[in-house]
Scaffold this active site. Sequence first.
Site, mmCIF file in Angstrom:
data_model
loop_
_atom_site.group_PDB
_atom_site.id
_atom_site.type_symbol
_atom_site.label_atom_id
_atom_site.label_comp_id
_atom_site.label_asym_id
_atom_site.label_seq_id
_atom_site.Cartn_x
_atom_site.Cartn_y
_atom_site.Cartn_z
ATOM 1 N N TYR A 296 0.836 -1.208 0.000
ATOM 2 C CA TYR A 296 0.000 0.000 0.000
ATOM 3 C C TYR A 296 0.869 1.255 0.000
ATOM 4 C CZ TYR A 296 -4.116 2.774 1.248
ATOM 5 O OH TYR A 296 -5.162 3.663 1.258
ATOM 6 N N TYR A 346 -5.769 5.248 -7.443
ATOM 7 C CA TYR A 346 -6.046 4.977 -6.031
ATOM 8 C C TYR A 346 -7.479 4.475 -5.872
ATOM 9 C CZ TYR A 346 -5.982 5.769 -0.950
ATOM 10 O OH TYR A 346 -6.028 5.617 0.408
#
Length: 388
Positions: A296, A346
């Site tokens: 991430y 994203y």
Amino acid sequence: MSSVISRSTAIVGVGQTEFSKAAGRSETQLASEAILAALVDAGLSAGQVDGLVSYTIDPVEETELVRALGIGEIAFSSRVPYGGGGSQGVLLHAGSAVASGAAEVIVAYRAVKARSGARFGRAEVGTRPTSQHSGSTAMQWCTPYGVLTPGAWMSLNATRYMHTYGVTNEDFGRAVVQLRAYSANNPNSHFYGEPITLEDHQTSRWIAEPSLRLFDCCQETDGAVALVITRSDRAADTPSPVVVAAAAGAGLFEEEIASNHYAPDLAVMDGSAAMARRLFRGSGITRADLDVAMIYDAFSPLLLMQLEGLGLCGPGEAKDFVADGQLGPKGSLPCNTNGGLIGEGYIHGMNLTLEAVRQLRGVSVNQVDDARTALVSASRTGVILQCP
């Protein structure tokens, strides 16, 4: 928790919409499109779905999806907090439900309009004192002191990390250059065809000096991703399953990953270390077994700090790991081969899972040779995926 679902479940379908700055349609429509694509990929129909899992902050209601897609009966549904830090928790929830028999075919989804809708990166002086089930109540402590955006939250952790280990913004930039090289080959990416140099990174404007420049930040994105999960024995009848070898969560560390400012040492990601212990424990898989990793990277410091928290590097060693080219296609652990959240877009972490599946299917645009085992880490939640 990993032993509950170890190799008993599989991802059998993946789907996505385009990733853009202005989708021009609702989150419900985006989610529906991604789910239908995932079901086609799995060779299943909406009528066979009996479970739905998403994030607590996803705006798409399950009732709307049932109506829009023609799902018959829902036996199980759940939602995972912590925003992107909980992104791999959807697989832990779905896998646990399938392994327990609570449901047979579960769809995990995330739909966002983070650019044309409620922008993720915008400063907000909210009237909301609590979390709205995001997993964080940090705003009530940050806002009065002018810490108004995710970038501002993250800069506090990143600056402490830089000070403790002698890390510079150039060290973060070397990771970003590699992510942009991957994204330059990826037609799904915001930055398709747009690699950068370290000089480009270093001349991008400051967002939060001395830790974050513009190119250290992920892209506000519109789009959706969906995954279809079922039992491993049933998955054998689907075209291209990927086994969930382990899944784990360790989210209860006061706040989500970028706003845990009460942690004893902001330079260390305790949540990542705890999650990794649970993830690898009893799985029969070691860190040396990993062929590729998706980590991430809402902000570039998170990538380096997780490499250390997950035990893939020692404390303070991630900058050298990156500088030595270990994240690249010929490195010891190619990472975020879709370009990551910084390069591709994203979708709150779910597009990293999608890329891991593609790597194990052998269809990534930046394919790693003979990829058999993939880690996906969102710091507080994570999964290990494997070829059958």
